[in-house]
Design an enzyme around this catalytic site. Structure first.
Site, PDB file in Angstrom:
ATOM      1  N   GLU A   1     -19.683  -2.359  -8.363  1.00  0.00           N
ATOM      2  CA  GLU A   1     -18.872  -1.167  -8.113  1.00  0.00           C
ATOM      3  C   GLU A   1     -18.353  -0.615  -9.438  1.00  0.00           C
ATOM      4  O   GLU A   1     -17.317  -1.077  -9.935  1.00  0.00           O
ATOM      5  CB  GLU A   1     -17.666  -1.520  -7.236  1.00  0.00           C
ATOM      6  CG  GLU A   1     -18.012  -1.990  -5.850  1.00  0.00           C
ATOM      7  CD  GLU A   1     -16.875  -1.714  -4.860  1.00  0.00           C
ATOM      8  OE1 GLU A   1     -17.093  -0.897  -3.965  1.00  0.00           O
ATOM      9  OE2 GLU A   1     -15.781  -2.281  -5.000  1.00  0.00           O
TER      10      GLU A   1
ATOM     11  N   ASN B   1     -14.644  -1.085   3.711  1.00  0.00           N
ATOM     12  CA  ASN B   1     -13.394  -1.502   3.062  1.00  0.00           C
ATOM     13  C   ASN B   1     -12.348  -0.410   3.320  1.00  0.00           C
ATOM     14  O   ASN B   1     -12.353   0.621   2.667  1.00  0.00           O
ATOM     15  CB  ASN B   1     -13.638  -1.699   1.560  1.00  0.00           C
ATOM     16  CG  ASN B   1     -12.358  -2.051   0.819  1.00  0.00           C
ATOM     17  OD1 ASN B   1     -11.306  -2.269   1.437  1.00  0.00           O
ATOM     18  ND2 ASN B   1     -12.429  -2.114  -0.503  1.00  0.00           N
TER      19      ASN B   1
ATOM     20  N   GLY C   1     -15.762   2.663   0.877  1.00  0.00           N
ATOM     21  CA  GLY C   1     -14.326   2.901   1.014  1.00  0.00           C
ATOM     22  C   GLY C   1     -14.065   4.111   1.889  1.00  0.00           C
ATOM     23  O   GLY C   1     -14.140   4.052   3.119  1.00  0.00           O
TER      24      GLY C   1
ATOM     25  N   HIS D   1     -11.868  -7.207  -6.307  1.00  0.00           N
ATOM     26  CA  HIS D   1     -12.047  -5.750  -6.250  1.00  0.00           C
ATOM     27  C   HIS D   1     -11.322  -5.129  -7.444  1.00  0.00           C
ATOM     28  O   HIS D   1     -10.257  -5.613  -7.843  1.00  0.00           O
ATOM     29  CB  HIS D   1     -11.485  -5.204  -4.933  1.00  0.00           C
ATOM     30  CG  HIS D   1     -11.874  -3.786  -4.698  1.00  0.00           C
ATOM     31  ND1 HIS D   1     -11.266  -2.732  -5.346  1.00  0.00           N
ATOM     32  CD2 HIS D   1     -12.844  -3.242  -3.912  1.00  0.00           C
ATOM     33  CE1 HIS D   1     -11.850  -1.605  -4.964  1.00  0.00           C
ATOM     34  NE2 HIS D   1     -12.801  -1.880  -4.094  1.00  0.00           N
TER      35      HIS D   1
ATOM     36  N   LYS E   1      -9.278  -0.478   2.735  1.00  0.00           N
ATOM     37  CA  LYS E   1      -8.162  -0.463   1.765  1.00  0.00           C
ATOM     38  C   LYS E   1      -6.826  -0.435   2.525  1.00  0.00           C
ATOM     39  O   LYS E   1      -6.708  -1.138   3.524  1.00  0.00           O
ATOM     40  CB  LYS E   1      -8.347   0.693   0.779  1.00  0.00           C
ATOM     41  CG  LYS E   1      -9.755   0.626   0.142  1.00  0.00           C
ATOM     42  CD  LYS E   1      -9.967   1.487  -1.041  1.00  0.00           C
ATOM     43  CE  LYS E   1     -11.398   1.273  -1.562  1.00  0.00           C
ATOM     44  NZ  LYS E   1     -11.710   2.052  -2.744  1.00  0.00           N
TER      45      LYS E   1
HETATM   46  P1  13P Z   1     -15.106   4.688  -2.176  1.00  0.00           P
HETATM   47  O1  13P Z   1     -16.260   4.535  -1.218  1.00  0.00           O
HETATM   48  O2  13P Z   1     -13.918   5.366  -1.554  1.00  0.00           O
HETATM   49  O3  13P Z   1     -15.523   5.268  -3.483  1.00  0.00           O
HETATM   50  O4  13P Z   1     -14.579   3.197  -2.484  1.00  0.00           O
HETATM   51  C1  13P Z   1     -15.496   2.251  -2.890  1.00  0.00           C
HETATM   52  C2  13P Z   1     -14.847   0.910  -2.861  1.00  0.00           C
HETATM   53  O5  13P Z   1     -13.956   0.620  -3.636  1.00  0.00           O
HETATM   54  C3  13P Z   1     -15.317  -0.049  -1.858  1.00  0.00           C
HETATM   55  O6  13P Z   1     -14.815  -1.317  -2.095  1.00  0.00           O
END
Ligand code: 13P
Length: 245
Positions: free
Chosen positions: A159, A8, A226, A89, A10
């Site tokens: 999550e 992901n 992420g 999410h 983002k």
């Molecule tokens: P991180 O791996 O940066 O903690 O993010 C996790 C996330 O939100 C994946 O969708």
């Protein structure tokens, strides 16, 4: 069940060129791995730049088409080769997405035949509560009145919000406990035959050092990653660890 690891990205990287370079580098690193399915979830605008790879989207709207300025429909995503859409999410929920909206989006995505990942997770860990009500509600309200046949394309991602982007990952033991309760909840909803085929993933500060433990001791079917998915070397290591290489 083949493990699934979703990158992901983002709101990264900046340019389509950066996106295609990152995907190419990761793609080369994981090319020979058969036991793990790797999916990239870039921002919408980078989807065409990485069309060669298995691609997911980070969100979508629930209508098919029409006057919805700024939105992108599941059908449009599917037409661009997207196979999977992340829904609910916590970073979308923080911007006002409710379980009702999540439910509409899940129906819309699953209705196209794409896979959907429903994200659930608590904001804070409360020691005295084994299974926070918020997760139960996210599951039940998010999956309300969804056709049983759609569940074969459903994935759940646990999550915990406090573990996202903080470098404070949950423990595999706790992930095992919570995902076991999530699986039990799914059995109740759709029966064991269907529920046992729904992959349950973990996400929250997963990196190349802890990925294996989550899959082995946390007994999850995969990971939602992420920050570590933006570093090709680290992400390839993370995937290889899960593949047992
Ligand atoms: P991180 O791996 O940066 O903690 O993010 C996790 C996330 O939100 C994946 O969708």
């Amino acid at each position: 069940m083949k493990k699934i690891i979703i990158a992901n990205w983002k709101m990264n990287p900046k340019t389509p060129r950066d996106a295609s370079r990152l995907a190419d580098k990761i793609g080369r690193g994981v090319k020979n791995i058969k036991s793990v399915e790797v999916v990239f979830a870039p921002p919408f605008i980078h989807i065409p730049a990485i069309y060669k790879f298995k691609t997911g989207a980070q969100d979508c709207f629930y209508e098919k088409s029409g006057a919805y300025t700024g939105e992108v429909s599941p059908l449009q995503l599917k037409a661009c080769g997207v196979r999977l859409v992340i829904v609910g999410h916590s970073e979308r929920r923080a911007l006002g997405e409710t379980n009702e909206i999540v439910n509409k989006k899940l129906k819309a995505v699953l209705g196209t035949g794409m896979r959907a990942i429903l994200c659930v997770g608590e904001a804070e860990r409360q020691k005295e509560i084994a299974f926070p009500k918020i997760i139960r509600d996210e599951l039940h309200e998010g999956l309300s009145r969804i056709k049983k046949s759609f569940f074969r394309n459903l994935i759940i991602a646990y999550e915990p919000i406090w573990a996202i982007g903080t470098g404070r990952a949950d423990t595999p033991k706790n992930v095992y406990e919570i995902t076991t309760i999530i699986r039990r909840e799914l059995y109740r909803m759709v029966g064991k035959r269907i529920a046992s085929k729904i992959p349950v993933l973990y996400g929250g500060s997963v990196d190349d050092k802890n990925s294996y433990a989550f899959v082995k001791d946390g007994a999850v079917d995969g990971l939602l990653v992420g920050g570590a998915s933006l570093n090709a070397n680290k992400f390839v290591k993370l995937v290889k660890a899960v593949a047992g290489l």
